[in-house]
Design a protein around this motif. Structure first.
Motif, short mmCIF file in Angstrom:
data_model
loop_
_atom_site.label_atom_id
_atom_site.label_comp_id
_atom_site.label_asym_id
_atom_site.label_seq_id
_atom_site.Cartn_x
_atom_site.Cartn_y
_atom_site.Cartn_z
N LEU A 65 -4.25 8.80 9.00
CA LEU A 65 -5.31 9.13 8.04
C LEU A 65 -5.07 10.47 7.36
CD1 LEU A 65 -8.36 8.06 10.24
CD2 LEU A 65 -7.05 6.66 8.64
N PHE A 88 -6.82 15.34 5.26
CA PHE A 88 -7.32 14.00 5.54
C PHE A 88 -7.34 13.20 4.24
CE2 PHE A 88 -10.68 10.85 5.98
CZ PHE A 88 -10.40 10.29 7.21
N GLY A 90 -7.69 9.52 4.39
CA GLY A 90 -8.26 8.20 4.64
C GLY A 90 -7.21 7.12 4.80
N LEU A 91 -7.43 5.99 4.15
CA LEU A 91 -6.55 4.83 4.29
C LEU A 91 -5.47 4.79 3.21
CD1 LEU A 91 -9.26 2.11 5.08
CD2 LEU A 91 -7.85 3.40 6.70
N HIS A 92 -5.17 5.90 2.61
CA HIS A 92 -4.19 5.92 1.53
C HIS A 92 -2.81 5.48 2.02
CE1 HIS A 92 -2.00 7.20 -2.03
NE2 HIS A 92 -1.17 7.86 -1.25
#
Length: 336
Positions: A65, A88, A90-92
């Motif tokens: 993440l 941070f 995320g779901l990148h």
């Protein structure tokens, strides 16, 4: 109308003790007090698994993440300590690996090769292992010697086996020398992409057949010999006995060894890494070695992308195992 009840012969009515709780927490508390020694015995195992498995898994998922690399992670240079600066995101990382502009070259091509490598290796492991197990299950002279020789590739350390095959598969190695004497083409086993994949399957088959053979041989010896006698008396041919007696009798063992073979082959790091190295043969790298290459075989090292590959690998195997077990349960219920 009144019915007289004999209070002396009627069974006493069971009443729940007053003030005693029956919730899950209360049952767990009573169980811990009653079986405290069991919890003490398994505590070291739980601690070790937590340290060696749970924490690295949680840490790796957290890195997926972020945009952590070797340039923005915490590090110490001499006496100076540099704090981490990754962020941070995320779901990148998941979106970039699965649907990014270069997703096929980075993930899907390696995923397809990993699936093909796994299917080919496990199929060869099972078929050759079953054939050798059927042979060793017969009353042969010198059967113990044959069994020891066939188990030898499994007993030899993997790095010794792979390095031996690497020497034999080289341009001037034993295999190409023999092919040259036979006037046959001499493939570039360690240079050409197609032959690299063939070589990887060949080496992994050599290493994995003994385990499958031993497991299936144990399954064959557990089948009741009376079933074969009854089938032979009914006029069943050798193929019919194999199909209707041997294969159903091997089903529990086969289900387990195939599942283990898929998991081990899908994550078979040593064969690919020792045969081709961590940076060469990019098209012959499976997902686990490609994840290693991202995290440790390049500069800057991309820890976040490497950890994302690891989580995707785990997810693929969990999904496969779930559907595989359900398929086995349905097959068993349909045969009952």
């Amino acid at each position: 109308m009144t019915v007289a009840v004999d209070t002396e012969t009627a069974p006493p009515r069971q009443q729940r003790p007053q003030g005693r709780r029956t919730g899950p927490l209360a049952r767990l508390r009573r169980g811990s007090r009653k079986h405290w020694y069991a919890y003490v015995m398994i505590a070291p195992v739980v601690i070790v698994l937590g340290v060696l498995v749970a924490y690295p898994l949680a840490r790796g998922f957290y890195l997926t993440l972020t945009d952590a690399t070797s340039l923005n992670s915490a590090r110490t240079i001499g006496v100076n300590h540099i704090d981490p600066t990754y962020e941070f995101i995320g779901l990148h990382n998941y979106a970039d690996i699965l649907w990014g502009p270069t997703a096929y070259e980075r993930f899907w091509s390696h995923f397809l090769w990993t699936v093909g490598w796994t299917v080919a290796c496990v199929a060869l492991h099972y078929c050759i292992g079953l054939g050798l197990a059927l042979l060793l299950n017969q009353k042969l002279r010198g059967r113990v010697v044959y069994r020891m020789l066939l188990i030898l590739p499994w007993a030899v350390p993997a790095f010794v086996t792979v390095f031996s095959w690497r020497i034999m598969l080289a341009d001037g190695g034993l295999i190409n020398t023999l092919l040259g004497h036979l006037r046959l083409p001499q493939p570039a086993w360690l240079e050409d992409t197609a032959w690299q994949r063939v070589a990887a399957i060949l080496v992994n088959t050599w290493c994995g057949v003994p385990f499958m053979m031993v497991s299936l041989l144990g399954g064959l010896q557990s089948i009741d010999a009376n079933l074969y006698e009854a089938a032979e008396m009914d006029g069943a041919s050798a193929w019919q006995r194999f199909r209707h007696v041997t294969l159903p009798g091997l089903r529990p063992v086969s289900a387990t060894v195939v599942l283990l073979g898929v998991i081990w082959t899908f994550n078979q790091f040593a064969i690919i890494f020792l045969l081709f190295g961590g940076t060469s043969a990019p098209d012959a790298q499976i997902l686990v070695t490609w994840a290693y290459r991202l995290g440790f075989g390049q500069q800057p090292r991309d820890f976040a992308q490497s950890a994302t590959y690891g989580v995707l690998l785990l997810s693929i195997l969990v999904v496969f195992t779930t559907f595989y077990r359900r398929w086995l349960n349905r097959s068993e219920q349909s045969t009952l």
